[in-house]
Design a protein around this motif. Structure first.
Motif, short mmCIF file in Angstrom:
data_model
loop_
_atom_site.label_atom_id
_atom_site.label_comp_id
_atom_site.label_asym_id
_atom_site.label_seq_id
_atom_site.Cartn_x
_atom_site.Cartn_y
_atom_site.Cartn_z
N PRO A 177 -4.59 4.94 -12.30
CA PRO A 177 -5.05 4.87 -10.95
C PRO A 177 -5.91 5.92 -10.26
O PRO A 177 -5.79 7.28 -10.99
CB PRO A 177 -3.51 5.08 -10.37
N CYS B 185 -7.30 8.70 -3.63
CA CYS B 185 -6.35 7.79 -2.81
C CYS B 185 -6.06 8.52 -1.27
O CYS B 185 -5.74 9.77 -1.44
CB CYS B 185 -5.13 7.64 -3.73
N THR C 258 -1.77 9.69 -1.11
CA THR C 258 -1.09 10.70 -2.05
C THR C 258 0.24 11.21 -1.37
O THR C 258 1.21 11.42 -2.13
CB THR C 258 -1.99 11.85 -2.60
N CYS D 269 -5.94 1.88 -6.91
CA CYS D 269 -4.68 2.27 -8.00
C CYS D 269 -4.59 1.10 -8.87
O CYS D 269 -3.72 0.21 -9.10
CB CYS D 269 -3.43 1.76 -6.73
N CYS E 156 -5.86 8.58 -8.67
CA CYS E 156 -5.14 9.40 -7.37
C CYS E 156 -6.05 10.29 -6.74
O CYS E 156 -5.73 10.42 -5.72
CB CYS E 156 -4.18 9.80 -8.08
N ARG F 11 4.58 1.48 -7.28
CA ARG F 11 4.30 3.07 -7.49
C ARG F 11 4.27 3.93 -6.33
O ARG F 11 4.80 4.89 -6.08
CB ARG F 11 2.78 3.18 -7.87
#
Ligand code: SF4
Length: 210
Positions: free
Chosen positions: A192, A197, A200, A187, A194, A147
């Motif tokens: 996920p 996160c 990104t 994730c 995001c 990913r």
């Protein structure tokens, strides 16, 4: 993606998961090997619960080599795939006794000679039990690497080779732990997180989809 970018990603993940480490509980190299075999498609938490009882009954290669498969199956039932796992543990134990004098071998090549021990298990042993640098590609590492764009791989072995090529060799083991923690806690496979996160900006998946 180049090495400098991969280093930035690892630095960010390190800030987020400063204690990322192996969560399996073990008291010897052999106990770790048994735990790693049990951990396939199972949580470390569950494995620790099972081995807490199992290792009271047996914790040496000779004891597992002599154990009837159906007895071992009863102890490890809740880890899933218990028949195959019991078979692998007993076969690997017999190999350790018969080919390696009762001692878990400490090289990748010899570890993969043990029945039921593949690249992933051997890499965990090198990284964790023998404090070497190795990247074990489990389901989290495979998904998260692809990913982010650290790898573009169709198989775990291909993923491992691409990560080895890209990442700083002195950070292989750390990368393995960080990618597992990121997969476990952010994730996720289905959805996920995001929005929480820290990477990104660097993530290929995020750039393509958000
Ligand atoms: S931005 Fe989303 S897809 Fe990319 S690493 Fe973070 S959680 Fe995973």
């Amino acid at each position: 993606m180049d090495r400098a970018q991969s280093e930035e990603i690892l630095d960010e993940l390190k800030k987020t998961y400063p204690t990322a480490n192996c969560e399996l509980e073990y008291g010897s190299e052999f106990e770790l090997l048994v735990s790693v075999i049990l951990s396939a498609q199972c949580t470390d938490k569950r494995v620790n619960k099972v081995t807490e009882e199992l290792f009271k009954v047996a914790n040496t290669p000779q004891q597992f080599a002599d154990m009837p498969q159906e007895v071992l199956e009863k102890y490890i039932f809740s880890c899933g795939f218990y028949r195959n796992k019991a078979k692998s543990i007993i076969a690997a134990s017999r190999d350790i006794v018969n080919k390696f004098g009762g001692k878990v071998p400490d090289t990748f090549e010899k570890l993969t000679e043990l029945s039921g021990v593949g690249r992933k298990t051997a890499n965990v042993m090198i990284a964790e039990a023998f404090k070497g640098q190795a990247i074990a590609v489990d389901t989290h590492v495979f998904r998260v690497s692809n990913r982010i764009g650290l790898a573009h791989a169709d198989t775990p072995e291909q993923c491992e080779m691409q990560l080895r090529e890209l990442l700083n060799p002195s950070r292989y083991t750390e990368s393995h732990h960080l990618l597992i923690f990121h997969g476990r806690y952010c994730c996720h496979s289905m959805k996920p997180a995001c929005n929480e996160c820290p990477i990104t900006r660097e993530c290929e998946f995020y750039k393509k989809t958000v």
